[in-house]
Design an enzyme around this catalytic site. Structure first.
Site, PDB file in Angstrom:
ATOM      1  N   GLN A  71       0.586  -1.287  -0.285  1.00  0.00           N
ATOM      2  CA  GLN A  71       0.164   0.383  -0.007  1.00  0.00           C
ATOM      3  C   GLN A  71       0.954   1.231  -0.315  1.00  0.00           C
ATOM      4  O   GLN A  71       1.797   1.376   0.692  1.00  0.00           O
ATOM      5  CB  GLN A  71      -1.311  -0.172   1.070  1.00  0.00           C
ATOM      6  CG  GLN A  71       0.504  -0.174   2.716  1.00  0.00           C
ATOM      7  CD  GLN A  71      -0.971  -0.340   3.686  1.00  0.00           C
ATOM      8  OE1 GLN A  71      -1.602  -0.787   3.459  1.00  0.00           O
ATOM      9  NE2 GLN A  71      -1.020   0.039   4.309  1.00  0.00           N
TER      10      GLN A  71
ATOM     11  N   GLU B  42      -0.141 -11.813   7.293  1.00  0.00           N
ATOM     12  CA  GLU B  42      -0.535 -11.448   8.823  1.00  0.00           C
ATOM     13  C   GLU B  42      -2.267 -10.356   8.689  1.00  0.00           C
ATOM     14  O   GLU B  42      -2.549  -9.713   7.642  1.00  0.00           O
ATOM     15  CB  GLU B  42      -0.201  -9.909   9.420  1.00  0.00           C
ATOM     16  CG  GLU B  42      -0.271  -9.027   9.915  1.00  0.00           C
ATOM     17  CD  GLU B  42      -1.290  -7.927  10.672  1.00  0.00           C
ATOM     18  OE1 GLU B  42      -2.216  -6.785  10.715  1.00  0.00           O
ATOM     19  OE2 GLU B  42      -1.095  -7.336   8.593  1.00  0.00           O
TER      20      GLU B  42
ATOM     21  N   ASP C 113       1.648  -7.803   4.711  1.00  0.00           N
ATOM     22  CA  ASP C 113       0.482  -7.098   6.313  1.00  0.00           C
ATOM     23  C   ASP C 113      -0.414  -7.139   5.195  1.00  0.00           C
ATOM     24  O   ASP C 113      -0.843  -7.218   4.120  1.00  0.00           O
ATOM     25  CB  ASP C 113       1.197  -5.369   5.613  1.00  0.00           C
ATOM     26  CG  ASP C 113      -0.031  -4.309   6.869  1.00  0.00           C
ATOM     27  OD1 ASP C 113       0.300  -5.171   7.843  1.00  0.00           O
ATOM     28  OD2 ASP C 113      -0.314  -4.124   6.196  1.00  0.00           O
TER      29      ASP C 113
END
Lengths: 681, 681
Positions: B330, B430, B401
């Site tokens: 991101q 995660e 993530d």
């Protein structure tokens, strides 16, 4: 070494699937049920069933999803869509109904529903009063989606979509007003139908479904030897059998199953009680098929002509019954095939043909086919033509003898081929073998199967076996047909229990399974003498001789059979789709279970002790059965027509082998008030 | 409407398979396990594992069968064979071992073993003394099979087969003598190997298997923020982190996981405690990646240079640890990608880029990628190149993530591509999301996964969750990594339970799961103040500011962590392949479970009550654990080095939160006699 072509990997990874959009396809569809061996075999249902399909469907992030069950007739291009609903934890459920026999296919498709995501988010934005350029951009985004949907719609739907799309961005309207238009209840369904579904994901597997006629699941079979239908021990004929049909019909059976009706081999013919030697008058076993008089496409000359057989088939139909034939793919040594096609049989190095053997036992009257022969294709085709021959004479139900001694691939092929043209065919697998082989025959296409019920006698055995049969994967493929006896099997429980044992087993068979059958008149006349203690063979078995049955004997179970068949017909809970539950009875010998549908509860209570009166308390989980636990209810014994008022979850029962050893209760809710006389429905 | 290409039917029927011998292939191979979604995804194992493969294998009739597990490295042509054994009811089992990382394939093949059938039958014939022409033909048949095998054999084997083949039909020998030769023990294995296996059946599916290195299953992770490794609240550097590694290594961890080390966006940077506004000195969240200083392939200038990072990686290796990087796909609004590739992000109709949102919540500091973009292929390749960049710098472990907010197909592709060249890569997912999505990520290739352990506190919750994790299908694909805390999650149990709660959770994490991790030093220093009651956020979270940790504080759990990691290393029962059983304790707050291998039993007992002393009786099923129930045994607490003599199945335990709130016992059998001093091993 000739090896089978290597297996292939199922379901390639998306990047290897040839799908040019694989990277943008975000939805996952997995764990579709029902599913048999990854779609290798069809799930079985009957006409009128609602087929419930479930799947795990989800997407990364938290976009809204729409999911559908797709189904179509096999061979059709176009899918029909049924919407699915989210149950819990990404698990979705939907259903469709089928009203015509045949082969079908189904799968699941889902797409990211951008419009519904947008509406859901819009609601939240509106709640906190979002506004300004970003909110205007959101209104524009929704408007564009509605316009896109409009471009695929027509008529009023198109006009409505365009009007709403314009209103969303109409500067003359207040934002709240425009949001109101966006949240119009009619929109989601309209945009679902006409909007973009690009990037939909289809489950990577088309799952097959076989839809049979209702008799595939619900049937009552009566087996008898037509050659015993004559006067005394005179060889019976099809004409005698025609008369006998009246008796069978009077008891309410719907399938009449005849052991093989073909010419019987003379070579090594068996005598009475399976003797290896026979006299000139011995009729032999009708499973030793074929002689100079003909083979699998001929009828035994003493039974009559093929036209006589046609009349028997027609007469059965008049009586709302069907004739089922026994097909045993094996030959007597003098079967015409043996001379015409020696390459269809196994040979010893010295050129002699191998008879059936399970060393050291020899079955010299039977030559099995060699399915590994190089000539397997002509053999397969010939065997198929045998079935086709009888289909052409109007027979639609076949009881297949020992299918587990022929290749599973053969059955899958022959049943598949024949059912394509004749979806109303029913095949009953007479396989008493290990569970995996029995299941595989069911997967390969057998409509119904003989079961281990024949040897399941205690409460625990029955409960465990029913749990096995009534849950997937078994319940999706394997349709049990419960037989308390067969000409080959006189179980010990029947040998030792007398009339009460036979009655109990009859009621168990006819209520635990929506298809059941008996071999009569031996069964109803309680002919339970074994040839030898410790065997399951009948003394003076009808397999080897003609019997003279006195069907009017007073001890006959005829009336109970008639009642059972009537009760089964009249109560749909016994037709095969109901939920089956076993109930505590506080007595190891009393078994109680209910069949429960949305509008019917049938409770069966059977005393397994054929010798002693037994009593207990049946525990009914009233609330789970949809009953009001505070109110009285009626249990109506459909066998004796006696009615009892019960109250609460625990009620007394007492069953006496000397009298009625079983109840089949219709449980009736109290639905009227005290101003009515007719308390129960 | 653009629709995905239609799904295809898996596993065609034999007659449609293109196999010219389908009708003669009598063996069925089905229900091969392990199997994930019909072979769509690989089963996971580690180097050295024995891979047990089971299947249902059967044939019509009662011929003898030989079955084999086949395996090979992916891409290889040749299969390796391991024999299978019949267990029960047509269920077979076999196994093979893998000693090198990589992708493998396996399946099951079986054939009708005519020679073994013939020997079995010959034995029975001999028992009843069969003789004569038919018996001679049998001898000839066996002789021919041995000759055929001989034609494929060579050397001594060939000679032996030919000699025996001749003896079987040698007219100068007695029949009994010849039968004796036929039943020679060496023959079956020889004929199996060289004889005909025509008409073998291979399971119609090649099943994939991923073999990882051992650390994929057994690892102890320590997460820390390098920027807090400096003096006081000065911005730490990679050089500071290098020193900190000594501390981590001293506790026995093997994976050191760093939150993102890239430049942090300035645009909409978050202030302390997740404030939407930040001051000029605020360091921001390291998950808001990218600025004018660089993006995913750069290091934060305040941490140092890429060469500093290389040194950190090298230093970890010297300490027998590995650096794991956090990859968060991101961007901050000022990430270079945003200007260079605006088409990788989602836009509003007015052209502005959408920040992350979960309406009405806004995450204006984060721009998610648009994986549905038309430009998905360049995007996918760029993201892959990010991972490749760090792999090239020596990083082999990645904590990913929020993988559940990116397409599952992306992960399957990128992990698959990278592991082809680097089979030693480890990816930790995660994903704290719903179970099906977490499972799918594991199927897609993630090596390890975060779990719900973080919120499973009671005995029942732990037991149920472990049952879910340790049984197929989950255990075949999903490798749990248990974290008592993360920078995002300070669970209520830790907030309210003080040091004893943290200690209990540490022991549970490190013994219930062969991989576990903690976010330190917050964890060992029992920093358990939440930002607000009712949230799981840390007060003054390290996510948004630099912390000054006093790792030498006396209340630190450092010693317990060190002991735990030592115990884990020294006891293979905790490495992930042992059988886990929970044991009755007669106390709802005391949980007890054992890990049991062929030569080791580790028993863990934990008091879940962080406030009160609790006692109970641990019930050990001694016989099932391979212990003699009549003899004393020793339980040796590996944390405190205390030893207790136990006797019988029920033994007293007492645990006090004020002292040691957990035992990790090695259970030692009494194996010496009274003449020895050293009673236990």
């Amino acid at each position: 070494m000739t090896e089978h072509t290597d297996a292939t990997v199922n379901n390639p990874r998306p990047a290897e699937s040839g799908d040019v959009d694989w990277g943008r396809r975000r939805i996952v569809v997995e764990a579709v049920t029902p599913q048999v061996d990854g779609g290798r075999f069809p799930v079985k249902r009957v006409v009128g069933d609602s087929i419930v399909v479930e799947a795990d469907v989800f997407v990364d992030s938290h976009d809204a999803i729409s999911a559908f069950v797709l189904h179509r007739r096999k061979g059709e291009e176009q899918w029909r869509e049924s919407p699915m609903e989210l149950i819990i934890n990404d698990h979705w459920s939907g259903s469709f109904r089928i009203f015509e026999m045949g082969e079908y296919e189904y799968t699941v498709r889902a797409f990211v529903n951008t419009f519904r995501s947008w509406r859901r988010d819009l609601t939240k934005r509106a709640e906190v009063g979002q506004k300004g350029p970003e909110m205007e951009a959101e209104m524009k985004a929704g408007s564009l989606m509605m316009e896109e949907a409009a471009s695929n719609a027509s008529g009023e739907e198109k006009d409505f979509l365009l009007m709403q799309a314009r209103r969303l961005v109409d500067e003359n309207l207040y934002l709240t007003e425009r949001i109101g238009y966006a949240l119009d209840d009619r929109l989601p369904e309209l945009v679902d139908r006409h909007g973009s579904r690009s990037l939909a994901t289809t489950f990577p597997g088309i799952l097959p479904l076989t839809v049979d006629r209702e008799r595939a699941r619900f049937s009552a079979w009566y087996e008898f030897f037509p050659r015993s239908a004559g006067k005394g021990t005179q060889h019976g004929t099809f004409k005698d059998a025609e008369k006998f049909l009246d008796y069978v019909a009077s008891m309410g059976f719907d399938v009449v199953y005849l052991p093989p009706i073909h010419p019987i081999g003379f070579d090594h013919r068996k005598g009475p009680n399976n003797a290896t030697e026979s006299g000139p008058d011995d009729v032999g076993s009708c499973w030793a098929i074929g002689s100079s008089e003909g083979g699998h496409k001929s009828v035994h000359p003493k039974l009559g002509t093929i036209e006589d057989f046609d009349r028997l088939v027609a007469r059965a139909r008049e009586l709302h019954m069907e004739i089922a034939l026994d097909i045993a793919f094996q030959c007597a040594p003098d079967h015409p095939y043996v001379k015409e096609h020696p390459d269809w049989f196994r040979h010893r190095p010295d050129g002699t043909i191998r008879y059936a053997e399970n060393p050291p036992k020899k079955y010299q009257d039977i030559y099995p086919f060699d399915f590994e022969t190089d000539a397997w294709r002509p053999l397969y085709n010939e065997l198929k033509s045998v079935l086709q021959f009888w289909i052409d004479r109007g027979v639609k139900i076949f009881r297949i003898d020992n299918p587990h001694t022929k290749p599973f691939a053969f059955w899958e092929w022959v049943i598949g081929e024949l059912k394509q043209k004749h979806p109303d065919l029913i095949f009953l697998a007479e396989a008493f073998t290990k569970p995996r082989a029995m299941e595989r025959l069911a997967k390969a296409g057998f409509t119904q199967s003989y079961t281990y019920f024949t040897w399941r006698n205690t409460k625990w055995e029955l409960q465990e076996y029913m749990r096995y049969l009534t849950n997937p994967p078994v319940s999706d493929i394997f349709r049990p047909n419960f037989w308390p006896n067969t000409p080959d099997i006189l179980p010990e429980y029947l040998q030792t229990g007398g009339r009460a044992a036979s009655a109990a087993r009859l009621v168990l068979a006819g209520t635990l399974s929506s298809s059941y059958g008996i071999y009569g008149p031996a069964f109803e006349l309680v002919d339970v003498a074994p040839r030898k203690i410790g065997t399951e063979e009948y003394l003076n078995s009808e397999k080897y001789e003609i019997k003279d049955w006195d069907i009017d004997a007073p001890h006959s179970l005829r009336d109970l059979m008639t009642a059972l068949n009537r009760i089964r017909r009249e109560n749909t809970a016994l037709h095969g789709n109901a939920e089956l539950r076993f109930h505590e009875t506080e007595c190891e010998e009393i078994v109680a279970y209910s069949h429960h549908t949305a509008n019917q509860i049938v409770l069966t209570v059977v005393n397994l002790d054929a010798h002693h009166k037994r009593s207990g308390f049946v525990h009914l989980p009233l609330q789970e059965l949809g009953m009001d636990p505070r109110r009285q209810y009626q249990v109506h014994d459909l066998i004796t027509d006696k009615r009892f008022l019960w109250h609460g979850e625990r009620n007394y029962v007492e069953l006496d082998p000397a009298q009625d050893n079983a109840h089949i209760f219709r449980v009736r809710r109290h639905i009227r008030s005290e101003v009515d006389f007719d308390y129960f429905l």
